[in-house]
Every structure is written in C-alpha cells, then in structure tokens.
Design a protein around this motif. Structure first.
Motif, PDB file in Angstrom:
ATOM      1  N   VAL A  15       0.897  -1.153   0.000  1.00 33.52           N
ATOM      2  CA  VAL A  15       0.000   0.000   0.000  1.00 33.52           C
ATOM      3  C   VAL A  15       0.934   1.200   0.000  1.00 33.52           C
ATOM      4  O   VAL A  15       1.909   1.246   0.754  1.00 33.52           O
ATOM      5  CB  VAL A  15      -0.908   0.034   1.245  1.00 33.52           C
ATOM      6  CG1 VAL A  15      -1.759   1.306   1.264  1.00 33.52           C
ATOM      7  CG2 VAL A  15      -1.787  -1.201   1.303  1.00 33.52           C
ATOM      8  N   TYR A  16       0.649   2.156  -0.867  1.00 34.45           N
ATOM      9  CA  TYR A  16       1.514   3.328  -0.987  1.00 34.45           C
ATOM     10  C   TYR A  16       0.685   4.602  -0.950  1.00 34.45           C
ATOM     11  O   TYR A  16      -0.523   4.573  -1.147  1.00 34.45           O
ATOM     12  CB  TYR A  16       2.322   3.283  -2.298  1.00 34.45           C
ATOM     13  CG  TYR A  16       1.434   3.204  -3.510  1.00 34.45           C
ATOM     14  CD1 TYR A  16       0.909   4.358  -4.082  1.00 34.45           C
ATOM     15  CD2 TYR A  16       1.078   1.982  -4.046  1.00 34.45           C
ATOM     16  CE1 TYR A  16       0.052   4.285  -5.164  1.00 34.45           C
ATOM     17  CE2 TYR A  16       0.227   1.902  -5.136  1.00 34.45           C
ATOM     18  CZ  TYR A  16      -0.282   3.051  -5.681  1.00 34.45           C
ATOM     19  OH  TYR A  16      -1.138   2.978  -6.746  1.00 34.45           O
ATOM     20  N   LYS A  17       1.366   5.701  -0.687  1.00 36.89           N
ATOM     21  CA  LYS A  17       0.740   7.017  -0.708  1.00 36.89           C
ATOM     22  C   LYS A  17       1.531   7.890  -1.667  1.00 36.89           C
ATOM     23  O   LYS A  17       2.756   7.970  -1.572  1.00 36.89           O
ATOM     24  CB  LYS A  17       0.737   7.652   0.685  1.00 36.89           C
ATOM     25  CG  LYS A  17       0.167   9.068   0.709  1.00 36.89           C
ATOM     26  CD  LYS A  17       0.098   9.638   2.119  1.00 36.89           C
ATOM     27  CE  LYS A  17       1.424  10.174   2.546  1.00 36.89           C
ATOM     28  NZ  LYS A  17       1.350  10.922   3.822  1.00 36.89           N
ATOM     29  N   VAL A  27      -3.937   7.197  -2.213  1.00 39.12           N
ATOM     30  CA  VAL A  27      -3.507   5.952  -1.584  1.00 39.12           C
ATOM     31  C   VAL A  27      -3.920   4.811  -2.498  1.00 39.12           C
ATOM     32  O   VAL A  27      -5.057   4.751  -2.962  1.00 39.12           O
ATOM     33  CB  VAL A  27      -4.134   5.780  -0.181  1.00 39.12           C
ATOM     34  CG1 VAL A  27      -3.805   4.413   0.392  1.00 39.12           C
ATOM     35  CG2 VAL A  27      -3.664   6.888   0.754  1.00 39.12           C
ATOM     36  N   LYS A  29      -2.718   0.488  -3.961  1.00 40.57           N
ATOM     37  CA  LYS A  29      -2.016  -0.761  -3.683  1.00 40.57           C
ATOM     38  C   LYS A  29      -1.403  -1.280  -4.971  1.00 40.57           C
ATOM     39  O   LYS A  29      -1.870  -0.971  -6.068  1.00 40.57           O
ATOM     40  CB  LYS A  29      -2.962  -1.797  -3.084  1.00 40.57           C
ATOM     41  CG  LYS A  29      -4.027  -2.323  -4.039  1.00 40.57           C
ATOM     42  CD  LYS A  29      -4.880  -3.370  -3.342  1.00 40.57           C
ATOM     43  CE  LYS A  29      -5.913  -3.976  -4.260  1.00 40.57           C
ATOM     44  NZ  LYS A  29      -6.999  -3.083  -4.636  1.00 40.57           N
ATOM     45  N   LEU A  68       3.550   2.537   2.572  1.00 43.77           N
ATOM     46  CA  LEU A  68       2.937   2.593   3.903  1.00 43.77           C
ATOM     47  C   LEU A  68       2.837   1.225   4.560  1.00 43.77           C
ATOM     48  O   LEU A  68       2.819   1.119   5.781  1.00 43.77           O
ATOM     49  CB  LEU A  68       1.533   3.200   3.811  1.00 43.77           C
ATOM     50  CG  LEU A  68       1.423   4.600   3.213  1.00 43.77           C
ATOM     51  CD1 LEU A  68      -0.045   5.007   3.118  1.00 43.77           C
ATOM     52  CD2 LEU A  68       2.217   5.602   4.023  1.00 43.77           C
ATOM     53  N   GLU A  81      -5.339  -1.093   2.363  1.00 40.68           N
ATOM     54  CA  GLU A  81      -5.537   0.028   1.452  1.00 40.68           C
ATOM     55  C   GLU A  81      -6.809   0.790   1.822  1.00 40.68           C
ATOM     56  O   GLU A  81      -6.794   2.019   1.948  1.00 40.68           O
ATOM     57  CB  GLU A  81      -5.626  -0.446   0.004  1.00 40.68           C
ATOM     58  CG  GLU A  81      -5.904   0.684  -0.965  1.00 40.68           C
ATOM     59  CD  GLU A  81      -6.344   0.213  -2.337  1.00 40.68           C
ATOM     60  OE1 GLU A  81      -6.100   0.945  -3.311  1.00 40.68           O
ATOM     61  OE2 GLU A  81      -6.953  -0.874  -2.438  1.00 40.68           O
ATOM     62  N   MET A  84      -6.341   2.681   5.099  1.00 41.19           N
ATOM     63  CA  MET A  84      -5.489   3.868   4.970  1.00 41.19           C
ATOM     64  C   MET A  84      -6.196   4.992   4.203  1.00 41.19           C
ATOM     65  O   MET A  84      -6.022   6.165   4.531  1.00 41.19           O
ATOM     66  CB  MET A  84      -4.169   3.512   4.295  1.00 41.19           C
ATOM     67  CG  MET A  84      -3.321   2.501   5.062  1.00 41.19           C
ATOM     68  SD  MET A  84      -2.955   2.990   6.755  1.00 41.19           S
ATOM     69  CE  MET A  84      -1.785   4.287   6.486  1.00 41.19           C
ATOM     70  N   ILE A  85      -6.988   4.639   3.192  1.00 42.37           N
ATOM     71  CA  ILE A  85      -7.753   5.660   2.464  1.00 42.37           C
ATOM     72  C   ILE A  85      -8.660   6.403   3.433  1.00 42.37           C
ATOM     73  O   ILE A  85      -8.721   7.639   3.431  1.00 42.37           O
ATOM     74  CB  ILE A  85      -8.573   5.044   1.316  1.00 42.37           C
ATOM     75  CG1 ILE A  85      -7.647   4.597   0.182  1.00 42.37           C
ATOM     76  CG2 ILE A  85      -9.625   6.019   0.792  1.00 42.37           C
ATOM     77  CD1 ILE A  85      -8.329   3.757  -0.888  1.00 42.37           C
ATOM     78  N   ALA A  90      -8.031  10.198   2.155  1.00 38.94           N
ATOM     79  CA  ALA A  90      -7.607  10.353   0.760  1.00 38.94           C
ATOM     80  C   ALA A  90      -8.807  10.406  -0.178  1.00 38.94           C
ATOM     81  O   ALA A  90      -8.677  10.846  -1.319  1.00 38.94           O
ATOM     82  CB  ALA A  90      -6.675   9.214   0.361  1.00 38.94           C
ATOM     83  N   ASN A  98      -8.476   9.915  -4.190  1.00 44.11           N
ATOM     84  CA  ASN A  98      -9.201   8.645  -4.216  1.00 44.11           C
ATOM     85  C   ASN A  98     -10.690   8.933  -4.356  1.00 44.11           C
ATOM     86  O   ASN A  98     -11.207   9.859  -3.727  1.00 44.11           O
ATOM     87  CB  ASN A  98      -8.951   7.841  -2.942  1.00 44.11           C
ATOM     88  CG  ASN A  98      -7.563   7.261  -2.877  1.00 44.11           C
ATOM     89  OD1 ASN A  98      -6.621   7.962  -2.525  1.00 44.11           O
ATOM     90  ND2 ASN A  98      -7.439   6.006  -3.226  1.00 44.11           N
TER      91      ASN A  98
END
Length: 128
Positions: A15-17, A27, A29, A68, A81, A84-85, A90, A98
């Motif tokens: 999972v990335y930002k 955010v 994946k 992340l 994911e 985190m969103i 996000a 998002n």
C-alpha cells in the motif's frame, strides 16, 4: 540476475501514498504478480489532477511516493488500502484524489463540519 535497466524486486505487495505538489494525496495498492514495481504510480484520475494545476505547473511536476504497508498476502493489502484511504481521508476531495470508497462528510467529527462564520457553544451547538 538483474540485467542493465532492470530493478531487482525489493518489495512484496504494498500500500503506498502519493503526495502531489498541492499537498493532496492518493492511496493505492500494488499487488502485481511480481510484487511492487517502482514504476507503478497507481490509477488515479489524471483529468481530475490536471484540472487543479496550470500548464506551467505541469511542466515541472514532482510526486512523492511512500510505501505505507507491505505484505505477502494480497487480501491483507486490500484491507489495509481501504483502511489507509479512510484514515488519511484520501477520498475527501479537499484532501485527496481517491474516489472510492465514496467520501461521506458525516464520517468527519462534528467539529470539522462546522461552517465558518457561526458561533458555537462548548457542546458544538450553533448559538447564532
């Protein structure tokens, strides 16, 4: 063996930002078959992003990508994911790009929904 021009696989599923120059985030994946690729920057809607920048700003445009979360389990990455969103908001158009899950202002604490220019008592009730 890594050949010239290739990166070694250094991550599993992630999972990335992504942070854009205006401070908004995306955010996502990456659950590609070979794990995370450094070249992958998600599936954000470029038309929404482009609309917020001038042509000149887009000519010198830098993104920051942060990992992340990492796992070897695709299901765990998908769950993280979504978490985190929501946690990073996000999906709030004021904060990120998002579009799923759909942002609902009711998810915000009541104090964040207060409109400017109104006076509130200590219990977050409008008194004007």
């Amino acid at each position: 063996m890594v050949t010239e021009g290739q990166f070694p696989k250094t991550f599993g599923y992630v999972v990335y930002k992504i942070t854009f120059p205006n401070g908004k985030i995306y955010v996502g994946k990456d659950v590609s078959s070979n794990g995370h690729s450094v070249r992958y920057f998600g599936s954000w809607d470029s038309s929404i992003v482009e609309a917020e920048f001038t042509r000149e700003q887009l000519e010198d445009f830098s993104l920051r990508k942060q990992i992340l979360f990492e796992s070897s389990d695709k299901v765990e990455v998908a769950r993280m994911e979504m978490r985190m969103i929501k946690e990073l908001e996000a999906n709030n158009p004021k904060k990120g790009y998002n579009r799923t899950p759909k942002f609902r202002p009711a998810e915000l604490p009541e104090r964040d929904q207060m409109r400017e220019g109104h006076e509130f008592d200590g219990q977050n009730k409008c008194i004007d």
